[in-house]
Design a protein around this motif. Structure first.
Motif, PDB file in Angstrom:
ATOM      1  N   ALA A   9      22.417  36.545  36.454  1.00  0.00           N
ATOM      2  CA  ALA A   9      21.673  37.795  36.254  1.00  0.00           C
ATOM      3  C   ALA A   9      22.293  38.936  37.049  1.00  0.00           C
ATOM      4  CB  ALA A   9      20.213  37.598  36.648  1.00  0.00           C
ATOM      5  N   VAL A  10      22.597  38.704  38.326  1.00  0.00           N
ATOM      6  CA  VAL A  10      23.167  39.793  39.125  1.00  0.00           C
ATOM      7  C   VAL A  10      24.608  40.079  38.716  1.00  0.00           C
ATOM      8  CG1 VAL A  10      21.596  39.529  41.071  1.00  0.00           C
ATOM      9  CG2 VAL A  10      23.751  38.283  41.077  1.00  0.00           C
ATOM     10  N   LEU A  11      25.353  39.055  38.311  1.00  0.00           N
ATOM     11  CA  LEU A  11      26.723  39.293  37.836  1.00  0.00           C
ATOM     12  C   LEU A  11      26.726  40.091  36.537  1.00  0.00           C
ATOM     13  CD1 LEU A  11      28.596  35.944  38.588  1.00  0.00           C
ATOM     14  CD2 LEU A  11      28.817  38.146  39.755  1.00  0.00           C
ATOM     15  N   THR A  12      25.752  39.843  35.683  1.00  0.00           N
ATOM     16  CA  THR A  12      25.632  40.623  34.445  1.00  0.00           C
ATOM     17  C   THR A  12      25.388  42.094  34.764  1.00  0.00           C
ATOM     18  OG1 THR A  12      24.788  38.727  33.229  1.00  0.00           O
ATOM     19  CG2 THR A  12      24.302  40.902  32.310  1.00  0.00           C
ATOM     20  N   CYS A  13      24.517  42.339  35.708  1.00  0.00           N
ATOM     21  CA  CYS A  13      24.223  43.717  36.096  1.00  0.00           C
ATOM     22  C   CYS A  13      25.464  44.387  36.701  1.00  0.00           C
ATOM     23  CB  CYS A  13      23.059  43.741  37.080  1.00  0.00           C
ATOM     24  SG  CYS A  13      22.438  45.388  37.381  1.00  0.00           S
ATOM     25  N   GLU A  25      21.432  54.677  38.230  1.00  0.00           N
ATOM     26  CA  GLU A  25      19.978  54.679  38.014  1.00  0.00           C
ATOM     27  C   GLU A  25      19.566  53.570  37.047  1.00  0.00           C
ATOM     28  OE1 GLU A  25      16.485  57.683  36.354  1.00  0.00           O
ATOM     29  OE2 GLU A  25      18.563  58.349  36.381  1.00  0.00           O
ATOM     30  N   HIS A  26      20.293  53.417  35.958  1.00  0.00           N
ATOM     31  CA  HIS A  26      19.973  52.383  34.985  1.00  0.00           C
ATOM     32  C   HIS A  26      20.283  50.979  35.513  1.00  0.00           C
ATOM     33  CE1 HIS A  26      20.192  55.860  32.084  1.00  0.00           C
ATOM     34  NE2 HIS A  26      18.974  55.367  31.910  1.00  0.00           N
ATOM     35  N   SER A  27      21.316  50.869  36.341  1.00  0.00           N
ATOM     36  CA  SER A  27      21.636  49.572  36.958  1.00  0.00           C
ATOM     37  C   SER A  27      20.533  49.150  37.915  1.00  0.00           C
ATOM     38  CB  SER A  27      22.968  49.646  37.700  1.00  0.00           C
ATOM     39  OG  SER A  27      24.020  49.920  36.807  1.00  0.00           O
ATOM     40  N   GLN A  32      15.731  45.585  38.840  1.00  0.00           N
ATOM     41  CA  GLN A  32      14.286  45.409  39.007  1.00  0.00           C
ATOM     42  C   GLN A  32      13.681  44.668  37.818  1.00  0.00           C
ATOM     43  OE1 GLN A  32      12.365  45.993  41.666  1.00  0.00           O
ATOM     44  NE2 GLN A  32      14.241  46.557  42.716  1.00  0.00           N
ATOM     45  N   ALA A  33      14.124  45.009  36.613  1.00  0.00           N
ATOM     46  CA  ALA A  33      13.610  44.338  35.415  1.00  0.00           C
ATOM     47  C   ALA A  33      13.984  42.860  35.415  1.00  0.00           C
ATOM     48  CB  ALA A  33      14.151  45.023  34.161  1.00  0.00           C
ATOM     49  N   LEU A  34      15.212  42.544  35.797  1.00  0.00           N
ATOM     50  CA  LEU A  34      15.638  41.141  35.860  1.00  0.00           C
ATOM     51  C   LEU A  34      14.831  40.368  36.898  1.00  0.00           C
ATOM     52  CD1 LEU A  34      19.506  41.531  35.549  1.00  0.00           C
ATOM     53  CD2 LEU A  34      17.962  40.477  33.876  1.00  0.00           C
ATOM     54  N   TRP A  62      16.907  39.414  46.709  1.00  0.00           N
ATOM     55  CA  TRP A  62      17.260  40.037  45.443  1.00  0.00           C
ATOM     56  C   TRP A  62      17.643  41.498  45.685  1.00  0.00           C
ATOM     57  CZ3 TRP A  62      17.929  37.697  40.850  1.00  0.00           C
ATOM     58  CH2 TRP A  62      18.140  38.509  39.759  1.00  0.00           C
ATOM     59  N   PRO A  63      18.819  41.924  45.232  1.00  0.00           N
ATOM     60  CA  PRO A  63      19.223  43.317  45.464  1.00  0.00           C
ATOM     61  C   PRO A  63      18.367  44.278  44.642  1.00  0.00           C
ATOM     62  CG  PRO A  63      20.824  42.194  44.069  1.00  0.00           C
ATOM     63  CD  PRO A  63      19.829  41.165  44.508  1.00  0.00           C
ATOM     64  N   VAL A  64      18.002  45.398  45.234  1.00  0.00           N
ATOM     65  CA  VAL A  64      17.206  46.391  44.526  1.00  0.00           C
ATOM     66  C   VAL A  64      18.047  47.619  44.175  1.00  0.00           C
ATOM     67  CG1 VAL A  64      15.007  45.669  45.495  1.00  0.00           C
ATOM     68  CG2 VAL A  64      16.361  47.396  46.680  1.00  0.00           C
ATOM     69  N   ASP A  65      19.278  47.637  44.643  1.00  0.00           N
ATOM     70  CA  ASP A  65      20.173  48.769  44.420  1.00  0.00           C
ATOM     71  C   ASP A  65      21.543  48.216  44.050  1.00  0.00           C
ATOM     72  OD1 ASP A  65      22.254  50.813  45.490  1.00  0.00           O
ATOM     73  OD2 ASP A  65      20.388  51.950  45.402  1.00  0.00           O
ATOM     74  N   ILE A  66      22.178  48.815  43.051  1.00  0.00           N
ATOM     75  CA  ILE A  66      23.479  48.330  42.594  1.00  0.00           C
ATOM     76  C   ILE A  66      24.521  48.430  43.704  1.00  0.00           C
ATOM     77  CG2 ILE A  66      24.221  50.525  41.577  1.00  0.00           C
ATOM     78  CD1 ILE A  66      24.928  47.028  40.130  1.00  0.00           C
ATOM     79  N   ARG A  67      24.390  49.423  44.588  1.00  0.00           N
ATOM     80  CA  ARG A  67      25.352  49.559  45.689  1.00  0.00           C
ATOM     81  C   ARG A  67      25.256  48.377  46.647  1.00  0.00           C
ATOM     82  NH1 ARG A  67      23.404  55.475  47.150  1.00  0.00           N
ATOM     83  NH2 ARG A  67      21.498  54.317  46.780  1.00  0.00           N
ATOM     84  N   THR A  68      24.030  47.909  46.888  1.00  0.00           N
ATOM     85  CA  THR A  68      23.833  46.729  47.727  1.00  0.00           C
ATOM     86  C   THR A  68      24.468  45.510  47.078  1.00  0.00           C
ATOM     87  OG1 THR A  68      21.736  47.644  48.476  1.00  0.00           O
ATOM     88  CG2 THR A  68      22.105  45.298  48.874  1.00  0.00           C
ATOM     89  N   LEU A  69      24.271  45.362  45.779  1.00  0.00           N
ATOM     90  CA  LEU A  69      24.850  44.234  45.059  1.00  0.00           C
ATOM     91  C   LEU A  69      26.367  44.263  45.117  1.00  0.00           C
ATOM     92  CD1 LEU A  69      24.691  41.783  43.209  1.00  0.00           C
ATOM     93  CD2 LEU A  69      24.510  43.355  41.274  1.00  0.00           C
ATOM     94  N   LEU A  70      26.973  45.416  44.883  1.00  0.00           N
ATOM     95  CA  LEU A  70      28.432  45.519  44.913  1.00  0.00           C
ATOM     96  C   LEU A  70      28.982  45.237  46.308  1.00  0.00           C
ATOM     97  CD1 LEU A  70      29.018  48.633  42.633  1.00  0.00           C
ATOM     98  CD2 LEU A  70      29.165  46.204  42.042  1.00  0.00           C
ATOM     99  N   ARG A  71      28.263  45.696  47.327  1.00  0.00           N
ATOM    100  CA  ARG A  71      28.676  45.430  48.711  1.00  0.00           C
ATOM    101  C   ARG A  71      28.588  43.938  49.005  1.00  0.00           C
ATOM    102  NH1 ARG A  71      26.761  49.821  50.501  1.00  0.00           N
ATOM    103  NH2 ARG A  71      24.598  49.138  50.633  1.00  0.00           N
TER     104      ARG A  71
END
Length: 121
Positions: A9-13, A25-27, A32-34, A62-71
């Motif tokens: 799920a997070v890799l898809t995002c 914003e959409h990421s 959040q939706a996932l 669970w990451p709530v921000d795409i920047r956190t996920l990428l980091r």
């Protein structure tokens, strides 16, 4: 085995953001939706009762921000900020890769014998 859907799920995002051009914003909305979909699905099929740490793991990590996920995935894009002349729009890289120093005046010449543009950079 319960980790695989979360990772996918997070890799898809991340892939949609980096490769598909999904906005930040959409990421963030997708993350959040996932999270909601996975939480509701886990509740519906009874994973929560069998794995009490499952829900707390999602809530805590669970990451709530795409920047956190990428980091977290170490996928932060590297960028270089260029400055441009306000008259001729010539581009100037920074003095060094980690610097934000640029020349004050434009030195661009259309031909070697022309005078420099001398616009503000």
């Amino acid at each position: 085995m319960t980790e695989l859907p979360l990772v996918l799920a997070v890799l898809t995002c991340a892939a949609l953001f980096l490769l598909g051009g999904l906005s930040r914003e959409h990421s963030d909305f997708l993350l959040q939706a996932l999270k909601i979909i996975i939480t509701l699905t886990a509740s519906a099929i009874g994973i929560v009762a069998r794995l009490p740490t499952f829900m707390s793991r999602i809530k805590e990590s669970w990451p709530v921000d795409i920047r956190t996920l990428l980091r977290t995935l170490r996928l932060e894009p590297q960028s270089v900020h260029y400055a441009s002349c306000d008259l001729c729009f010539a581009c100037y890289p920074p003095a060094s890769h980690d610097s934000s120093r640029y020349p004050e005046r434009c030195t661009f010449r259309l031909t070697p014998t022309d005078t420099p543009c001398n616009g503000r950079v």
